[in-house]
Design an enzyme around this catalytic site. Sequence first.
Site, PDB file in Angstrom:
ATOM      1  N   ASP A 179       0.333   5.189   1.775  1.00 54.49           N
ATOM      2  CA  ASP A 179      -0.251   5.465   3.089  1.00 54.49           C
ATOM      3  C   ASP A 179      -1.407   6.516   2.559  1.00 54.49           C
ATOM      4  OD1 ASP A 179       1.104   4.413   4.745  1.00 54.49           O
ATOM      5  OD2 ASP A 179       2.549   5.799   4.754  1.00 54.49           O
ATOM      6  N   HIS A 208       4.577   0.042   0.084  1.00 54.63           N
ATOM      7  CA  HIS A 208       5.259  -0.497   0.783  1.00 54.63           C
ATOM      8  C   HIS A 208       4.744  -1.856   1.526  1.00 54.63           C
ATOM      9  CE1 HIS A 208       3.464   2.609   3.258  1.00 54.63           C
ATOM     10  NE2 HIS A 208       3.468   1.890   4.200  1.00 54.63           N
ATOM     11  N   ARG A 220       5.658   7.188  13.301  1.00 51.31           N
ATOM     12  CA  ARG A 220       5.657   7.717  11.836  1.00 51.31           C
ATOM     13  C   ARG A 220       5.277   9.137  11.743  1.00 51.31           C
ATOM     14  NH1 ARG A 220       1.242   5.490   8.067  1.00 51.31           N
ATOM     15  NH2 ARG A 220      -0.058   6.922   8.988  1.00 51.31           N
ATOM     16  N   HIS A 251       0.769  -1.109  -0.019  1.00 57.59           N
ATOM     17  CA  HIS A 251      -0.185  -0.093  -0.048  1.00 57.59           C
ATOM     18  C   HIS A 251       0.830   1.327  -0.060  1.00 57.59           C
ATOM     19  CE1 HIS A 251       0.890  -0.480   4.185  1.00 57.59           C
ATOM     20  NE2 HIS A 251       0.770   0.678   4.437  1.00 57.59           N
TER      21      HIS A 251
END
Length: 305
Positions: A114, A262, A278, A112
């Site tokens: 983000d 990723h 993150r 995917h």
Amino acid sequence: MTHPASALSIRPQSGWTGAEIHGVDLTAPLSDEQIAEIRAALLKWKVVFFRDQTIGHDDHLRFARAFGAPTPAHPLFDAIPDPHYPTIYPIFRDRFKARYGASRGFDKPNWHADVTAAVNPPAASILRAEEIPPYGGDTQWSNTVAAYAGLSAPLQRLADRLRAVHRFSPPDGTTATDDYRQRVERRPLLSEHPVVRVHPETGEKALYVNPGFTSHIVDVSPHESRRLLGLFYDELTRPEYTVRFKWEPGSIAFWDNRATVHLAPSDLTLDHDRRLYRVTLVGDVPQGPDGRPSVALDGEPFEAA
């Protein structure tokens, strides 16, 4: 005051994707020259890695702000439990339990990018490792510009004209918890994006679909949509376009969310803790080769915190 500029060491990690950057200390502000070098490496290699950076939340945010404006931690899920850091999203070992319960575990990750359910998905993500298992837990990235280039010319022309819908929904084979469903209902995000995105900085074309968020291609039959998406997903995940990163405490991955997908690790166990943090940066509205922008079908843009 910034520290003196010094030439960074850029070390590619695979033929298409990923480079380690050495010669920088992220506990101190970056110089303009260092920011430019890191940005150039990011645009070329799509994801860049830093090692041995023992930094805290303030350092993490200062580094992120050198490249853009941080978004809220996540459209649906909570930031770390500290009101001073609403832009920092925790990625811990058991974070899926509140979303999928026992049906999720760690065995069904999806490739995917983000938050592509938003009309303006984040431009980039910066993930910092604090505690890492002694083995397992690697993350992989794939270069979606290389994936588009790998399609035959007729398929490129077809993809250039297609649009697809992206949404938040539970992964296949899982059952969402009541908490997850309520969060989606409170803030639905549903967008139509071009299947091929033109990168706003490089002008490169990138294949802009992903199994984590793309539900279907518009204006084709469900059968055709499944077959086309399967073909595009196969191209996205060809091994030659990917890089695999082994995390260590103090490692940082900084990826261009406009030109990569990723894959989270699927080999984590409950024997060891895993704690990462993150920050995502505000992105623009994607545009296709025909100049048509993405359209929000439901929900608001994912703007700065």
